[in-house]
Design a protein around this motif. Structure first.
Motif, mmCIF file in Angstrom:
data_model
loop_
_atom_site.group_PDB
_atom_site.id
_atom_site.type_symbol
_atom_site.label_atom_id
_atom_site.label_comp_id
_atom_site.label_asym_id
_atom_site.label_seq_id
_atom_site.Cartn_x
_atom_site.Cartn_y
_atom_site.Cartn_z
ATOM 1 N N GLY A 184 -3.032 21.492 -9.049
ATOM 2 C CA GLY A 184 -2.846 22.765 -8.354
ATOM 3 C C GLY A 184 -3.361 22.813 -6.929
ATOM 4 N N PHE A 185 -3.833 21.675 -6.407
ATOM 5 C CA PHE A 185 -4.334 21.684 -5.026
ATOM 6 C C PHE A 185 -3.159 21.781 -4.041
ATOM 7 N N ILE A 186 -3.473 22.250 -2.809
ATOM 8 C CA ILE A 186 -2.396 22.415 -1.823
ATOM 9 C C ILE A 186 -2.141 21.142 -1.024
ATOM 10 N N GLY A 187 -3.029 20.169 -1.140
ATOM 11 C CA GLY A 187 -2.834 18.937 -0.393
ATOM 12 C C GLY A 187 -3.820 17.879 -0.846
ATOM 13 N N GLY A 188 -3.631 16.671 -0.314
ATOM 14 C CA GLY A 188 -4.515 15.569 -0.681
ATOM 15 C C GLY A 188 -4.855 14.731 0.537
ATOM 16 N N LYS A 189 -6.148 14.465 0.695
ATOM 17 C CA LYS A 189 -6.599 13.641 1.823
ATOM 18 C C LYS A 189 -7.073 12.302 1.275
ATOM 19 N N MET A 190 -6.505 11.236 1.838
ATOM 20 C CA MET A 190 -6.822 9.883 1.351
ATOM 21 C C MET A 190 -7.639 9.145 2.399
ATOM 22 N N PRO A 191 -8.573 8.316 1.956
ATOM 23 C CA PRO A 191 -9.264 7.466 2.933
ATOM 24 C C PRO A 191 -8.325 6.370 3.416
ATOM 25 N N THR A 192 -8.454 5.989 4.686
ATOM 26 C CA THR A 192 -7.738 4.797 5.141
ATOM 27 C C THR A 192 -8.554 3.578 4.690
ATOM 28 N N HIS A 193 -7.838 2.475 4.458
ATOM 29 C CA HIS A 193 -8.509 1.276 3.936
ATOM 30 C C HIS A 193 -8.553 0.142 4.940
ATOM 31 N N TRP A 194 -7.901 0.357 6.083
ATOM 32 C CA TRP A 194 -7.789 -0.721 7.070
ATOM 33 C C TRP A 194 -8.087 -0.160 8.440
ATOM 34 N N GLY A 195 -8.388 -1.033 9.388
ATOM 35 C CA GLY A 195 -8.769 -0.541 10.709
ATOM 36 C C GLY A 195 -8.451 -1.533 11.808
ATOM 37 N N PRO A 196 -9.008 -1.292 13.006
ATOM 38 C CA PRO A 196 -8.664 -2.098 14.174
ATOM 39 C C PRO A 196 -8.806 -3.608 13.944
ATOM 40 N N ALA A 197 -9.760 -4.031 13.118
ATOM 41 C CA ALA A 197 -9.922 -5.484 12.890
ATOM 42 C C ALA A 197 -8.687 -6.052 12.194
ATOM 43 N N ASP A 198 -7.914 -5.203 11.522
ATOM 44 C CA ASP A 198 -6.720 -5.662 10.785
ATOM 45 C C ASP A 198 -5.438 -5.483 11.609
ATOM 46 N N ASP A 199 -5.587 -4.786 12.731
ATOM 47 C CA ASP A 199 -4.491 -4.608 13.698
ATOM 48 C C ASP A 199 -3.222 -4.043 13.045
ATOM 49 N N ASP A 200 -2.031 -4.527 13.469
ATOM 50 C CA ASP A 200 -0.774 -3.932 12.994
ATOM 51 C C ASP A 200 -0.585 -4.086 11.488
ATOM 52 N N ASP A 201 -1.158 -5.160 10.959
ATOM 53 C CA ASP A 201 -1.072 -5.380 9.520
ATOM 54 C C ASP A 201 -1.790 -4.253 8.765
ATOM 55 N N GLY A 202 -2.943 -3.843 9.304
ATOM 56 C CA GLY A 202 -3.701 -2.736 8.707
ATOM 57 C C GLY A 202 -2.901 -1.450 8.748
ATOM 58 N N ILE A 203 -2.278 -1.184 9.888
ATOM 59 C CA ILE A 203 -1.462 0.035 9.999
ATOM 60 C C ILE A 203 -0.337 -0.009 8.965
ATOM 61 N N ALA A 204 0.306 -1.142 8.853
ATOM 62 C CA ALA A 204 1.427 -1.256 7.893
ATOM 63 C C ALA A 204 0.948 -0.976 6.476
ATOM 64 N N LYS A 205 -0.234 -1.462 6.124
ATOM 65 C CA LYS A 205 -0.709 -1.269 4.742
ATOM 66 C C LYS A 205 -1.066 0.196 4.473
ATOM 67 N N ASP A 206 -1.733 0.866 5.420
ATOM 68 C CA ASP A 206 -2.059 2.275 5.179
ATOM 69 C C ASP A 206 -0.799 3.146 5.214
ATOM 70 N N ILE A 207 0.168 2.761 6.024
ATOM 71 C CA ILE A 207 1.425 3.530 6.041
ATOM 72 C C ILE A 207 2.189 3.310 4.722
ATOM 73 N N ALA A 208 2.098 2.112 4.180
ATOM 74 C CA ALA A 208 2.760 1.875 2.878
ATOM 75 C C ALA A 208 2.133 2.776 1.806
ATOM 76 N N MET A 209 0.804 2.936 1.859
ATOM 77 C CA MET A 209 0.129 3.829 0.896
ATOM 78 C C MET A 209 0.607 5.276 1.091
ATOM 79 N N LEU A 210 0.716 5.685 2.356
ATOM 80 C CA LEU A 210 1.173 7.049 2.652
ATOM 81 C C LEU A 210 2.613 7.253 2.180
ATOM 82 N N ALA A 211 3.458 6.256 2.456
ATOM 83 C CA ALA A 211 4.878 6.370 2.076
ATOM 84 C C ALA A 211 5.008 6.482 0.560
ATOM 85 N N ASP A 212 4.232 5.686 -0.143
ATOM 86 C CA ASP A 212 4.268 5.730 -1.612
ATOM 87 C C ASP A 212 3.823 7.117 -2.101
#
Ligand SMILES: C[C@H](O)[C@H](O)CC(=O)C(=O)O
Ligand SMILES: [Mg+2]
Length: 408
Positions: A187-215
């Motif tokens: 019944g919540f109105i939204g969900g906030k997820m932690p990101t799991h990757w960061g600048p040290a992972d560069d574009d690969d990190g962005i791709a992985k967190d976006i895949a989580m968001l897309a899913d």
């Protein structure tokens, strides 16, 4: 002026500080006021991006770099009529020392209604070692909250009524945790997820967190809010790229991309944000001056933690700063201490519920097991009636392994 007999208020006769968990304790992983002090198989300690993620050995677990070293601080205050009030925050043994050996002098002997005076004296007397934040302000917050609890319990009124009363009958919640799809079913109105990757992972990190968001977007449909919590882990460039990559998946906001004092980074990111996406932060900011700077930088939602920003007394001031700019204040999840304040704020249309169940799949009170009677949202909603008990409406669970390391 003589007060009506019923308004002759008691004085505060004693303040005591207890700790639970944290590095100094024998028992760990219970939760309580330090909600990061959980067991090992908990979503909140599972490869969350942090400023320490650039070191391989500290990537997997925040406990590995010491996120739970402080533990819970419990402050208890007692009045001359025998009433007691208490509160919890994150400060453990260091907080106990500060309360017993420093702040006690500003509390004992005062009347139970002299909260603003005590608050000002605590803030000013610690300036030489507080650095305007951190464990000192957590400790001051805890004392402030205990004082509000005591005042409410003496007057037999909930804190929200002392603050001027509710401006709405209900509080709607979003949930923070690893499973927004399950939060939606609750019944919540939204969900906030932690990101799991960061600048040290560069574009690969962005791709992985976006895949989580897309899913997650696929699971929850178009209308459910989804947000990213970045826990101070990013650079302006990385945050900008992540925000733009997340825009097609309707990310509602991107939170705490940078450490609290990197005001310039927030100002830059605000300029770079995709249209319609919000930039939020504030949980690690400990002064009203800090919130003024974040507000100036264009942060859309200020997110003070009432247990870390100076207590309810400071939270009301921060809400006023946000209100003067047309900004929202949506505190970092802090259970009853937040609920009683936000139900009185016109610029808090919703609030945060932090999932402390290990797999974010059931409702567990945020500060479990330290509070008795801690309310949780039902169907994502809390009513004012749920808060209609004296003070903050909770009692201290004395079955918890509390220690009193210092006495004055
Ligand atoms: C999940 C986040 O990393 C953090 O533990 C909680 C938080 O920042 C929030 O609820 O906001
Ligand atoms: Mg956060």
């Amino acid at each position: 002026m003589t007060l009506a007999p019923s308004l002759k208020l008691p004085t505060i006769t004693a303040i005591r500080a207890y700790s639970m968990g944290g590095a100094a304790a024998k028992v760990h992983g219970q939760g309580g006021g330090d909600y990061h002090d959980q067991g090992h198989d908990h979503w909140i300690d599972d490869h969350i991006a942090t400023p320490m993620s650039k070191y391989d050995e500290y990537k997997q677990s925040r406990q590995s770099f010491g996120i739970n070293v402080l533990g819970t601080l419990v402050v208890e205050v007692e009045a001359s009529d025998g009433t007691t009030g208490f509160a919890v925050s994150t400060a453990g043994n260091p907080g106990c020392f500060i309360v017993e050996h420093h702040l006690s002098r500003f509390v004992e002997g005062k009347r139970v209604d002299q909260i603003k005076l005590i608050h000002d004296q605590m803030l000013n007397s610690t300036l030489f070692y507080s650095g305007g934040g951190g464990v000192v302000i957590n400790t001051i917050s805890c004392v402030d909250l205990a004082l509000w609890d005591l005042y409410g319990k003496v007057l037999h009124l909930p804190v929200y009524k002392l603050l001027g009363g509710a401006v709405r009958d209900t509080i709607h919640f979003y949930a923070t945790g690893a499973r927004p799809d399950l939060a939606q079913q609750m019944g919540f109105i939204g969900g906030k997820m932690p990101t799991h990757w960061g600048p040290a992972d560069d574009d690969d990190g962005i791709a992985k967190d976006i895949a989580m968001l897309a899913d997650m977007r696929e699971r929850v449909g178009d209308d459910f809010w989804l947000m990213f919590d970045c826990w101070m882990s990013q650079t302006v460039n990385y945050a900008t790229k992540l925000a733009h990559a997340a825009a097609p998946y309707k990310l509602k906001w991107i939170e705490e991309c940078f450490p609290p004092n990197q005001i310039e980074s927030y100002r830059q990111l605000k300029k770079n944000m995709p249209a319609g996406m919000l930039m939020t932060t504030g949980e690690h900011t400990g002064t009203i001056e800090g919130f003024k700077e974040l507000s100036d930088a264009g942060v859309d939602i200020l997110q003070p933690d009432v247990g870390w920003c100076g207590g309810v007394t400071s939270l009301c001031e921060i809400a006023a700063i946000a209100k003067s700019r047309g900004q929202l204040v949506v505190p970092h999840g802090s259970s009853v201490y937040s609920h009683h304040a936000v139900i009185t704020f016109t610029n808090t249309p919703f609030s945060e519920f932090l999932m402390t169940s290990p797999h974010a799949d059931s409702l567990r009170p945020q500060f479990d097991p330290i509070l008795v009677g801690e309310p949780v949202p039902e169907g994502g909603i809390m009513t004012a009636e749920q808060l209609d008990k004296p003070g903050f409406g909770v009692e201290l669970n004395r079955d918890c392994p509390l220690e009193r390391p210092f006495q004055h």
